[in-house]
Scaffold this active site. Structure first.
Site, mmCIF file in Angstrom:
data_model
loop_
_atom_site.group_PDB
_atom_site.id
_atom_site.type_symbol
_atom_site.label_atom_id
_atom_site.label_comp_id
_atom_site.label_asym_id
_atom_site.label_seq_id
_atom_site.Cartn_x
_atom_site.Cartn_y
_atom_site.Cartn_z
ATOM 1 N N ASP A 19 22.717 8.624 -83.573
ATOM 2 C CA ASP A 19 21.511 8.197 -84.285
ATOM 3 C C ASP A 19 21.918 7.563 -85.614
ATOM 4 O O ASP A 19 21.740 8.122 -86.685
ATOM 5 C CB ASP A 19 20.574 9.397 -84.507
ATOM 6 N N ASP A 21 20.705 5.041 -87.276
ATOM 7 C CA ASP A 21 19.674 4.603 -88.223
ATOM 8 C C ASP A 21 18.804 5.777 -88.697
ATOM 9 O O ASP A 21 17.799 5.579 -89.372
ATOM 10 C CB ASP A 21 18.807 3.487 -87.634
ATOM 11 N N ARG A 191 -2.912 7.880 -84.027
ATOM 12 C CA ARG A 191 -3.949 8.193 -85.010
ATOM 13 C C ARG A 191 -5.320 8.369 -84.366
ATOM 14 O O ARG A 191 -6.285 8.728 -85.042
ATOM 15 C CB ARG A 191 -4.017 7.104 -86.081
ATOM 16 N N TRP A 198 -14.211 4.217 -73.660
ATOM 17 C CA TRP A 198 -13.662 3.691 -72.413
ATOM 18 C C TRP A 198 -12.229 4.131 -72.171
ATOM 19 O O TRP A 198 -11.771 4.118 -71.027
ATOM 20 C CB TRP A 198 -13.843 2.182 -72.333
ATOM 21 N N ASN A 235 -18.717 5.715 -79.193
ATOM 22 C CA ASN A 235 -17.473 4.965 -79.346
ATOM 23 C C ASN A 235 -16.310 5.959 -79.476
ATOM 24 O O ASN A 235 -15.252 5.811 -78.880
ATOM 25 C CB ASN A 235 -17.580 4.086 -80.582
ATOM 26 N N GLY A 361 -15.080 -2.351 -77.357
ATOM 27 C CA GLY A 361 -13.721 -1.894 -77.086
ATOM 28 C C GLY A 361 -12.663 -2.934 -77.370
ATOM 29 O O GLY A 361 -11.488 -2.605 -77.494
ATOM 30 N N ASP A 363 -11.656 -4.592 -79.955
ATOM 31 C CA ASP A 363 -11.587 -4.806 -81.402
ATOM 32 C C ASP A 363 -10.120 -4.995 -81.812
ATOM 33 O O ASP A 363 -9.379 -4.023 -81.830
ATOM 34 C CB ASP A 363 -12.252 -3.660 -82.169
ATOM 35 N N GLU A 557 0.727 2.124 -77.003
ATOM 36 C CA GLU A 557 -0.658 1.723 -76.773
ATOM 37 C C GLU A 557 -0.764 0.377 -76.059
ATOM 38 O O GLU A 557 -1.638 0.182 -75.212
ATOM 39 C CB GLU A 557 -1.348 1.654 -78.140
#
Length: 618
Positions: A19, A21, A191, A198, A235, A361, A363, A557
């Site tokens: 490792d 870094d 987060r 959805w 939402n 959704g 956005d 994501e």
């Protein structure tokens, strides 16, 4: 084979060597020797671990062994085939890492959150749920919790008044044998530590594939709670989302969960179907809100001023000319406008559209920028068509073609007529023969918005398109969205009028998202394009697997499908990439897309996927 090791000692040596870094991961960006020797403490046998992928697996297995107080690791898990390992980690670890409960045992995970804006955490309880109010009031002192009962009527003014508090909205509770617990739910990750709209549908696809039926059912039950007590599927269950709903996939969730039940619970189906019809009629089909005069629907989120959840600087380009006109800095003008000390009708109108984009959704995307509330978007009307056909099939198949809700009898014929009428209107306003595609329709200008998006292909998912339409779309339009890593949010040409100095929007080219892949895969299969679906599934899974091999198991994501990279910096960055040693959760709908892809992909392509993502020297 089990190797007996001094786990803590080996872990320190491995990190010190590989490792380089110091990010507590082993990735292709590290400059270590990429070779580590393990010696079994019992047999003294040597094992050489070489290459980024296997070294990162070793790191992960050492951490898991350390946490379990084990003195061994298993070699087959270090040398596991890449796609197989990702799928196993999703099933065995990631879903658990993403599961939450809003109760005494699970509150801490939800209340310690970057979106909490006050010293004392706030939890909001619906006016109609005295049981929940009493339960959370009893927990208030233990969790330094402020419990607030929402007013009977939730207005945009009220929501604006609590924007700066960032509180959680409660979800369903259950009482089993005198023990109260929260109905469990899955959060997206990073987060996003709430139950999102959805996202939940796509997460449920993965949960059902991985045999987690009870959790998938609980997700539906939490949506039933939201419709019953908040008037809509939110939402997300955060206070500033009270005036926004989300893309409607509820009927699909209900059907898929019910069909997965080995012992069919018809009482559950009757309850959930009734609530879904309620949502359809009250959220989507009230004239003047989300239903427009032409018979199609739109997103239309209420609210006042700036959405409070956006990151600093997000609206600088929008606010700059107004700030300059008032000889103010952007931050000063934004603060005064946010506090409603400056009136600006143009901005107010812009933020109606902006909130509606967030309700959609997507956005954000230039497809919807500044016009969203004026659009009959393709995907929304397709999803509501799916509601209508789902309702028809469930009533016919499971209720002997007679379903009573709110003193009204619904039949298959009633819903089929609804869906056929919607299909006619969709073809009238949204189909574009010249573009060989479905396009959003601006009911204010009475013109189509020509912008080739992945959402243009939702009609194939719901089987609205004719075979002729599908053939034209697949031949003429779909190739413009296909890149090395799968389907992009829109075509590159769709952005031709966007200046290069403008901010990239994360739902546009070159970024790719799990919902679009899943919808288009199924759409292609529906119309006989199985080989093309296999090609697209392979592209997507290869990109995910290769990035996971190179970056310590990262499952994020979204991706840049042109560069085939998870290094995405548009707008909100990329959730699911920030962890130490081992990802605990991946990202909800990315997990689901991988599991569905693995289920759909042919065996020979799975072999190829594993072969080509392994280190080249093996």
């Amino acid at each position: 084979m089990k190797i007996i090791l001094h786990i803590d000692e080996i872990l320190k040596l491995l990190l010190a060597q590989e490792d380089t870094d110091f990010d507590k991961k082993i990735t292709k960006d590290d400059s270590g020797s990429k070779k580590f020797i393990l010696i079994d403490e019992k047999t003294k046998q040597n094992f050489a671990i070489e290459g980024t992928y296997f070294l990162s697996n070793l790191l992960q297995e050492l951490i898991l062994a350390q946490e379990s107080n084990q003195d061994f690791i298993e070699t087959e898990k270090i040398f596991e085939l890449p796609a197989n390992r990702i799928s196993r980690m999703i099933k065995d670890y990631f879903w658990n890492g993403l599961t939450r409960t809003l109760d005494e045992s699970g509150l801490q995970k939800l209340l310690i959150d970057s979106k909490s804006k006050t010293e004392k955490s706030i939890i909001y309880v619906p006016f109609t749920d005295d049981f929940a109010l009493n339960y959370y009031q009893k927990l208030a002192s233990k969790f330094n919790l402020k419990v607030v009962q929402l007013p009977k009527e939730i207005t945009p003014q009220y929501v604006s008044s609590i924007n700066d508090e960032g509180g959680i909205l409660v979800l369903g509770l259950q009482n089993k044998d005198g023990k109260i617990s929260g109905l469990p739910f899955v959060v997206p990750g990073g987060r996003f530590n709430e139950m999102y709209g959805w996202d939940s549908y796509f997460e449920n696809i993965g949960l059902l594939i991985d045999g987690k039926l009870d959790l998938a059912k609980s997700m539906v039950d939490n949506f039933c709670y939201q419709i019953t007590h908040y008037g809509k599927i939110l939402n997300a269950n955060r206070s500033y989302y009270l005036t926004r709903t989300q893309p409607p996939f509820f009927s699909s969730m209900i059907r898929e969960v019910f069909e997965a039940m080995p012992n069919k619970d018809f009482d559950w189906l009757q309850k959930t179907l009734s609530i879904a019809i309620k949502e359809y009629e009250t959220v989507w089909m009230e004239t003047g809100k989300r239903l427009t005069e032409n018979g199609l629907n739109r997103y239309f989120a209420q609210g006042i001023g700036l959405p409070p959840e956006t990151e600093a600087g997000h609206y600088d380009d929008i606010l700059k000319p107004f700030a300059e006109a008032e000889k103010m800095s952007i931050s000063e003008y934004e603060k005064l406008y946010y506090e409603r000390k400056i009136e600006n009708l143009k901005l107010d109108n812009y933020f109606v559209h902006d909130r509606s984009v967030r309700e959609s959704g997507h956005d954000t995307s230039y497809r919807l920028e500044g016009i969203c509330a004026d659009l009959n978007v393709v995907e929304l009307n397709v999803m509501l068509y799916k509601y209508e056909t789902d309702f028809a099939e469930m009533i016919s198949n499971y209720f002997d073609d007679s379903f009573e809700y709110n003193s009204k009898i619904y039949t298959q014929k009633y819903w089929i007529e609804k869906s056929e009428n919607r299909k006619i209107i969709i073809n009238k306003f949204l189909w574009n023969e010249e573009e060989s595609c479905f396009c959003d329709y601006n009911f204010k200008t009475q013109k189509q918005n020509i912008f080739l998006s992945a959402t243009s292909f939702f009609p194939l998912w719901a089987k609205i398109a004719t075979q002729e339409q599908a053939d034209k779309m697949v031949t003429n339009s779909l190739p413009k969205l296909i890149f090395s890593g799968g389907i992009a949010g829109c075509s590159k040409k769709a952005l031709k009028n966007i200046d290069s100095s403008q901010m990239q929007r994360q739902w546009d080219y070159p970024f790719g998202w799990p919902p679009h892949q899943i919808i288009i895969w199924q759409g292609l299969i529906n119309y006989g394009y199985d080989n093309l679906a296999q090609e697209l599934i392979y592209k997507w899974l290869f990109m995910i697997t290769k990035n996971a091999c190179d970056y310590n198991g990262t499952i994020p994501e979204k991706y840049d499908v042109v560069a085939c990279s998870h290094n995405v910096f548009a707008e909100y960055g990329n959730q699911g990439t920030h962890f130490e040693y081992i990802t605990r959760e991946g990202f909800g709908w990315m997990n689901a897309s991988f599991q569905l892809g693995m289920r759909l992909l042919s065996d020979d392509l799975k072999v190829e996927l594993n072969r080509l993502t392994l280190p080249s020297h093996l």
